[in-house]
Motif scaffolding. Structure first.
Motif, PDB file in Angstrom:
ATOM      1  N   ALA A  44     -17.501 -37.176  33.791  1.00  0.00           N
ATOM      2  CA  ALA A  44     -16.713 -36.243  32.973  1.00  0.00           C
ATOM      3  C   ALA A  44     -15.248 -36.671  32.947  1.00  0.00           C
ATOM      4  O   ALA A  44     -14.592 -36.612  31.899  1.00  0.00           O
ATOM      5  N   LEU A  45     -14.725 -37.099  34.087  1.00  0.00           N
ATOM      6  CA  LEU A  45     -13.334 -37.556  34.149  1.00  0.00           C
ATOM      7  C   LEU A  45     -13.135 -38.809  33.310  1.00  0.00           C
ATOM      8  O   LEU A  45     -12.148 -38.925  32.561  1.00  0.00           O
ATOM      9  N   ILE A  46     -14.043 -39.748  33.421  1.00  0.00           N
ATOM     10  CA  ILE A  46     -13.937 -40.992  32.652  1.00  0.00           C
ATOM     11  C   ILE A  46     -14.050 -40.703  31.160  1.00  0.00           C
ATOM     12  O   ILE A  46     -13.297 -41.250  30.346  1.00  0.00           O
ATOM     13  N   ARG A  47     -14.985 -39.822  30.786  1.00  0.00           N
ATOM     14  CA  ARG A  47     -15.180 -39.476  29.374  1.00  0.00           C
ATOM     15  C   ARG A  47     -13.915 -38.841  28.795  1.00  0.00           C
ATOM     16  O   ARG A  47     -13.455 -39.199  27.695  1.00  0.00           O
ATOM     17  N   LYS A  51     -11.394 -40.457  25.920  1.00  0.00           N
ATOM     18  CA  LYS A  51     -11.091 -39.681  24.711  1.00  0.00           C
ATOM     19  C   LYS A  51      -9.582 -39.554  24.531  1.00  0.00           C
ATOM     20  O   LYS A  51      -9.063 -39.615  23.410  1.00  0.00           O
ATOM     21  N   GLY A  52      -8.857 -39.382  25.654  1.00  0.00           N
ATOM     22  CA  GLY A  52      -7.403 -39.243  25.579  1.00  0.00           C
ATOM     23  C   GLY A  52      -6.692 -40.552  25.293  1.00  0.00           C
ATOM     24  O   GLY A  52      -5.583 -40.556  24.740  1.00  0.00           O
ATOM     25  N   TYR A  53      -7.327 -41.666  25.662  1.00  0.00           N
ATOM     26  CA  TYR A  53      -6.729 -42.996  25.452  1.00  0.00           C
ATOM     27  C   TYR A  53      -7.744 -43.890  24.744  1.00  0.00           C
ATOM     28  O   TYR A  53      -8.320 -44.807  25.342  1.00  0.00           O
ATOM     29  N   PRO A  54      -7.976 -43.643  23.462  1.00  0.00           N
ATOM     30  CA  PRO A  54      -9.030 -44.374  22.735  1.00  0.00           C
ATOM     31  C   PRO A  54      -8.737 -45.855  22.540  1.00  0.00           C
ATOM     32  O   PRO A  54      -9.640 -46.615  22.174  1.00  0.00           O
ATOM     33  N   ALA A  55      -7.500 -46.285  22.792  1.00  0.00           N
ATOM     34  CA  ALA A  55      -7.161 -47.698  22.583  1.00  0.00           C
ATOM     35  C   ALA A  55      -7.622 -48.590  23.735  1.00  0.00           C
ATOM     36  O   ALA A  55      -7.535 -49.827  23.632  1.00  0.00           O
ATOM     37  N   ILE A  56      -8.109 -48.020  24.819  1.00  0.00           N
ATOM     38  CA  ILE A  56      -8.584 -48.831  25.948  1.00  0.00           C
ATOM     39  C   ILE A  56      -9.735 -49.713  25.492  1.00  0.00           C
ATOM     40  O   ILE A  56     -10.701 -49.238  24.887  1.00  0.00           O
ATOM     41  N   ASP A  57      -9.633 -51.000  25.767  1.00  0.00           N
ATOM     42  CA  ASP A  57     -10.649 -51.977  25.360  1.00  0.00           C
ATOM     43  C   ASP A  57     -11.467 -52.373  26.582  1.00  0.00           C
ATOM     44  O   ASP A  57     -11.070 -53.240  27.360  1.00  0.00           O
ATOM     45  N   MET A  58     -12.615 -51.755  26.753  1.00  0.00           N
ATOM     46  CA  MET A  58     -13.448 -52.037  27.913  1.00  0.00           C
ATOM     47  C   MET A  58     -14.096 -53.418  27.845  1.00  0.00           C
ATOM     48  O   MET A  58     -14.594 -53.913  28.859  1.00  0.00           O
ATOM     49  N   SER A  59     -14.077 -54.055  26.681  1.00  0.00           N
ATOM     50  CA  SER A  59     -14.653 -55.400  26.590  1.00  0.00           C
ATOM     51  C   SER A  59     -13.842 -56.403  27.398  1.00  0.00           C
ATOM     52  O   SER A  59     -14.334 -57.493  27.715  1.00  0.00           O
ATOM     53  N   GLU A  60     -12.600 -56.050  27.768  1.00  0.00           N
ATOM     54  CA  GLU A  60     -11.767 -56.933  28.580  1.00  0.00           C
ATOM     55  C   GLU A  60     -12.072 -56.817  30.075  1.00  0.00           C
ATOM     56  O   GLU A  60     -11.610 -57.632  30.869  1.00  0.00           O
ATOM     57  N   ALA A  61     -12.826 -55.786  30.455  1.00  0.00           N
ATOM     58  CA  ALA A  61     -13.079 -55.526  31.870  1.00  0.00           C
ATOM     59  C   ALA A  61     -14.223 -56.388  32.402  1.00  0.00           C
ATOM     60  O   ALA A  61     -15.142 -56.753  31.667  1.00  0.00           O
ATOM     61  N   ALA A  62     -14.169 -56.670  33.702  1.00  0.00           N
ATOM     62  CA  ALA A  62     -15.249 -57.420  34.340  1.00  0.00           C
ATOM     63  C   ALA A  62     -16.560 -56.647  34.234  1.00  0.00           C
ATOM     64  O   ALA A  62     -17.633 -57.248  34.071  1.00  0.00           O
ATOM     65  N   GLU A  63     -16.480 -55.325  34.336  1.00  0.00           N
ATOM     66  CA  GLU A  63     -17.631 -54.444  34.091  1.00  0.00           C
ATOM     67  C   GLU A  63     -17.300 -53.605  32.866  1.00  0.00           C
ATOM     68  O   GLU A  63     -16.540 -52.644  32.943  1.00  0.00           O
ATOM     69  N   ASP A  65     -19.029 -51.499  31.086  1.00  0.00           N
ATOM     70  CA  ASP A  65     -19.623 -50.166  31.000  1.00  0.00           C
ATOM     71  C   ASP A  65     -18.776 -49.207  31.829  1.00  0.00           C
ATOM     72  O   ASP A  65     -18.809 -49.232  33.063  1.00  0.00           O
ATOM     73  N   ALA A  66     -18.021 -48.352  31.175  1.00  0.00           N
ATOM     74  CA  ALA A  66     -17.109 -47.453  31.881  1.00  0.00           C
ATOM     75  C   ALA A  66     -17.832 -46.556  32.865  1.00  0.00           C
ATOM     76  O   ALA A  66     -17.278 -46.198  33.910  1.00  0.00           O
ATOM     77  N   TYR A  67     -19.071 -46.184  32.563  1.00  0.00           N
ATOM     78  CA  TYR A  67     -19.788 -45.242  33.410  1.00  0.00           C
ATOM     79  C   TYR A  67     -20.546 -45.919  34.545  1.00  0.00           C
ATOM     80  O   TYR A  67     -21.190 -45.247  35.359  1.00  0.00           O
ATOM     81  N   ALA A  68     -20.445 -47.238  34.649  1.00  0.00           N
ATOM     82  CA  ALA A  68     -21.079 -47.964  35.746  1.00  0.00           C
ATOM     83  C   ALA A  68     -20.240 -47.906  37.022  1.00  0.00           C
ATOM     84  O   ALA A  68     -20.747 -48.213  38.111  1.00  0.00           O
TER      85      ALA A  68
END
Length: 291
Positions: A44-47, A51-63, A65-68
């Motif tokens: 819930a916190l991550i979601r 939502k508050g920072y939609p510009a975050i690009d998770m494709s740059e992360a080593a993992e 999947d934000a919910y992993a």
């Protein structure tokens, strides 16, 4: 010297309001919440954050999947994927230590740094060590602000060997641009970790500044520095041969966002002409060049 504009009335009201809050109690609660591992809560916190920072690009992360991640804090302090921030080929280039926004930058004049236009604070107070401050006489500095949406690990602007660290107790004022403009000597008053490195071109210091809602500062060499939020300074020396870093190596991270100040000795480097306060920067982007 290049620094942000002075505070507005709105900035002062905002900073004063934050200053009236129980910053340590709120920051401790935030750290506890960020470390929660209950799946429904951390998701819930991550979601909400995404939502508050939609510009975050998770494709740059080593993992990607934000919910992993097993907690919000693990997500917030996520590592970048290999190759996401390549360093320049030029071996003489100094690089940005973080993703964030460039604050003030320029020369250390008469032992002082500029926080905003016309507002200065001294290096000795920032480092909590007048002898160490003397090593940066005539040097240069740059301040970086890490917004909540930024990557929150701190890396080396150049290769260096860790000589010493110093934990300095202090307040937990906010370090967003509005507070920086409004709170005099903010960086020399907040809790912080000073890390001193010896490089081929002389001394370099990285100061990780704590702030309101920042739950902790971590150092690669020693682990968690704070919390606990101590009342007395704590210094630690190292065998430089045991703690050698290459340019771009991680040296620490924040649990939630804050600011980093980089200090360089006299005649060590020159900043790139394109740099200006308020511009966004990326980890490993050129900061300047060794002389």
């Amino acid at each position: 010297m290049s620094a942000p504009l002075p505070a507005t009335t709105g900035d002062r009201i905002f900073a004063t309001t934050l200053g009236c809050l129980p910053t340590r109690a709120i920051s401790r609660a935030a750290l506890s919440l960020a470390g929660a591992r209950r799946r429904w809560l951390k998701n819930a916190l991550i979601r909400a954050f995404l939502k508050g920072y939609p510009a975050i690009d998770m494709s740059e992360a080593a993992e990607p999947d934000a919910y992993a991640y097993d907690s919000f804090n693990a997500f917030f302090t996520r590592r970048l994927a290999s190759g996401a921030r390549p360093a320049p080929d030029d071996a003489t280039a100094l690089v940005c230590p973080v993703d964030g926004t460039l604050g003030a930058l320029g020369d250390i004049e008469a032992g002082q740094l500029f926080q905003t236009k016309g507002v200065a604070y001294d290096v000795a107070s920032l480092l909590d060590d007048s002898t160490l401050a003397a090593r940066f006489t005539g040097g240069r500095y740059a301040t970086f602000y890490l917004a909540p949406s930024n990557y929150h690990r701190v890396h080396m602007p150049s290769a260096g060997r860790l000589q010493a660290t110093r934990y300095v107790p202090g307040r937990l004022f906010g370090v967003n641009p509005r507070c920086v403009r409004a709170v005099s000597r903010l960086f020399a008053r907040n809790e912080r970790l000073v890390s001193l490195f010896e490089t081929e071109n002389g001394p370099m210091a990285l100061v990780l500044v704590g702030a309101f809602i920042v739950g902790g500062i971590h150092d690669v060499a020693t682990g968690r520095v704070c919390p606990p939020h101590r009342r007395a300074a704590r210094a630690q020396r190292f065998n430089p041969a045991d703690h050698a870093y290459e340019r771009g190596d991680e040296m620490g991270h924040f649990c939630l966002g804050s600011s980093v100040i980089a200090l360089f000795g006299a005649d060590v480097m020159a900043f790139d002409d394109v740099l200006a306060p308020g511009m966004p920067v990326k980890l490993n982007a050129p900061l300047g060049h060794c002389r």
